[in-house]
Design an enzyme around this catalytic site. Sequence first.
Site, PDB file in Angstrom:
ATOM      1  CB  SER A   1      15.194 -36.654 -25.890  1.00  0.00           C
ATOM      2  OG  SER A   1      16.127 -36.827 -24.840  1.00  0.00           O
TER       3      SER A   1
ATOM      4  CE1 TYR B   1      12.410 -40.999 -23.759  1.00  0.00           C
ATOM      5  CE2 TYR B   1      14.668 -40.234 -23.987  1.00  0.00           C
ATOM      6  CZ  TYR B   1      13.330 -39.965 -23.799  1.00  0.00           C
ATOM      7  OH  TYR B   1      12.909 -38.658 -23.655  1.00  0.00           O
TER       8      TYR B   1
HETATM    9  P1  NAD Z   1       5.122 -37.013 -19.158  1.00  0.00           P
HETATM   10  O1  NAD Z   1       5.202 -38.412 -18.716  1.00  0.00           O
HETATM   11  O2  NAD Z   1       4.544 -35.990 -18.261  1.00  0.00           O
HETATM   12  O3  NAD Z   1       4.349 -36.891 -20.548  1.00  0.00           O
HETATM   13  C1  NAD Z   1       4.255 -37.920 -21.486  1.00  0.00           C
HETATM   14  C2  NAD Z   1       2.791 -37.980 -21.911  1.00  0.00           C
HETATM   15  O4  NAD Z   1       2.654 -38.898 -22.988  1.00  0.00           O
HETATM   16  C3  NAD Z   1       1.886 -38.462 -20.774  1.00  0.00           C
HETATM   17  O5  NAD Z   1       0.792 -37.563 -20.658  1.00  0.00           O
HETATM   18  C4  NAD Z   1       1.425 -39.827 -21.253  1.00  0.00           C
HETATM   19  O6  NAD Z   1       0.121 -40.161 -20.797  1.00  0.00           O
HETATM   20  C5  NAD Z   1       1.454 -39.628 -22.754  1.00  0.00           C
HETATM   21  N1  NAD Z   1       1.523 -40.894 -23.486  1.00  0.00           N
HETATM   22  C6  NAD Z   1       2.357 -41.942 -23.268  1.00  0.00           C
HETATM   23  N2  NAD Z   1       2.093 -42.919 -24.129  1.00  0.00           N
HETATM   24  C7  NAD Z   1       1.072 -42.481 -24.924  1.00  0.00           C
HETATM   25  C8  NAD Z   1       0.364 -43.049 -26.000  1.00  0.00           C
HETATM   26  N3  NAD Z   1       0.641 -44.285 -26.445  1.00  0.00           N
HETATM   27  N4  NAD Z   1      -0.619 -42.328 -26.569  1.00  0.00           N
HETATM   28  C9  NAD Z   1      -0.918 -41.084 -26.132  1.00  0.00           C
HETATM   29  N5  NAD Z   1      -0.271 -40.495 -25.104  1.00  0.00           N
HETATM   30  C10 NAD Z   1       0.708 -41.194 -24.513  1.00  0.00           C
HETATM   31  O7  NAD Z   1       6.618 -36.600 -19.562  1.00  0.00           O
HETATM   32  P2  NAD Z   1       7.185 -35.370 -20.416  1.00  0.00           P
HETATM   33  O8  NAD Z   1       8.509 -35.112 -19.895  1.00  0.00           O
HETATM   34  O9  NAD Z   1       6.209 -34.263 -20.481  1.00  0.00           O
HETATM   35  O10 NAD Z   1       7.351 -36.037 -21.832  1.00  0.00           O
HETATM   36  C11 NAD Z   1       6.905 -35.444 -23.038  1.00  0.00           C
HETATM   37  C12 NAD Z   1       7.929 -35.690 -24.153  1.00  0.00           C
HETATM   38  O11 NAD Z   1       9.116 -34.991 -23.820  1.00  0.00           O
HETATM   39  C13 NAD Z   1       8.307 -37.144 -24.342  1.00  0.00           C
HETATM   40  O12 NAD Z   1       8.392 -37.429 -25.727  1.00  0.00           O
HETATM   41  C14 NAD Z   1       9.667 -37.234 -23.707  1.00  0.00           C
HETATM   42  O13 NAD Z   1      10.464 -38.244 -24.271  1.00  0.00           O
HETATM   43  C15 NAD Z   1      10.211 -35.856 -24.016  1.00  0.00           C
HETATM   44  N6  NAD Z   1      11.333 -35.434 -23.176  1.00  0.00           N
HETATM   45  C16 NAD Z   1      11.174 -35.191 -21.847  1.00  0.00           C
HETATM   46  C17 NAD Z   1      12.273 -34.796 -21.084  1.00  0.00           C
HETATM   47  C18 NAD Z   1      12.182 -34.506 -19.617  1.00  0.00           C
HETATM   48  O14 NAD Z   1      13.238 -34.294 -18.995  1.00  0.00           O
HETATM   49  N7  NAD Z   1      11.028 -34.448 -19.008  1.00  0.00           N
HETATM   50  C19 NAD Z   1      13.509 -34.655 -21.699  1.00  0.00           C
HETATM   51  C20 NAD Z   1      13.638 -34.915 -23.051  1.00  0.00           C
HETATM   52  C21 NAD Z   1      12.529 -35.304 -23.775  1.00  0.00           C
END
Ligand code: NAD
Length: 273
Positions: A158, A171
Amino acid sequence: MQQGSELQGRVALVTGASSGIGRASAIALAAAGAQVVVNHRAAGDSQARAAAVVEEIQRSGGQAVTAAADISREDHVDLLFKAVIAHYGRLDILINNAGIEQPAPIADMTLADWQRVIDVNLTGHFLCARAAAKQFTLNPANPARQGLATGNIIFISSVHEVIPWAFQVNYAASKGGIAMLMKSLAQELGPAKVRVNSIAPGAIRTPINQPAWDTPDSLANLLKLIPYGRIGEPEDVARAAVWLASDASDYVTGTTLFVDGGMTLYPEFRGAG
Ligand code: NAD
């Protein structure tokens, strides 16, 4: 999604792939020819959403299966990797993507709030990276890949691996930890020809940060932080993941690729300071 062949013959595991960035990455990797394992949590409607991702991939002529596991649990991760090998016989690419947020002011942040985020975002990524590193040494040899990477790990980090984040200290600490986990692992596994990198997304339109973009006011506030003037889409990150997983990036290891529309460029300093 356009079909390619740059990942033909490679097996990829994407954690947390039932939604958001993981879902888009699974679809993009499959479109590039990889056989994909769509990991999801057993809880809630994740199973059905993961099955829908697999169906979407198969409708486009790709190959994928679902695999349930809570990546923060060592026993689940062991079973997950056994399932990958039972199904496809090898693993070439790990997209360490699953992540959660649990915000609170520091005075109200419980130990459980802290621990759960560290358990999923940092320890879970360690457990999967460790299992992948072991598996890469056990893969059947592929003479066609002489001189190229024998394995590839991509952490979805991130911008908060470098931007401090008030009310989300758990986080930000987890993503700061990923930065050094990734670099140390890249240093350790380079001689084994395993590449290890991170993608640091900025604000991407997914369920994890929905309140930050789902009203005109919140979106306008968010856009002040993004010089490029738009929110990111999961496919922006997925395309970067395909490139980092492919031989096109063969000399890239130990680096973080920011996919953030310039969020890390201190946009508030434009015309100031
Ligand atoms: P999201 O909530 O759609 O996806 C996260 C996924 O992780 C979900 O499908 C959830 O079910 C799964 N998950 C959570 N805990 C879990 C576990 N213990 N075991 C297996 N699966 C698990 O959100 P996203 O934005 O797609 O997030 C994906 C990654 O991207 C994350 O690591 C997040 O920190 C990172 N990220 C997202 C953003 C953003 O703006 N969306 C920005 C920076 C980083």
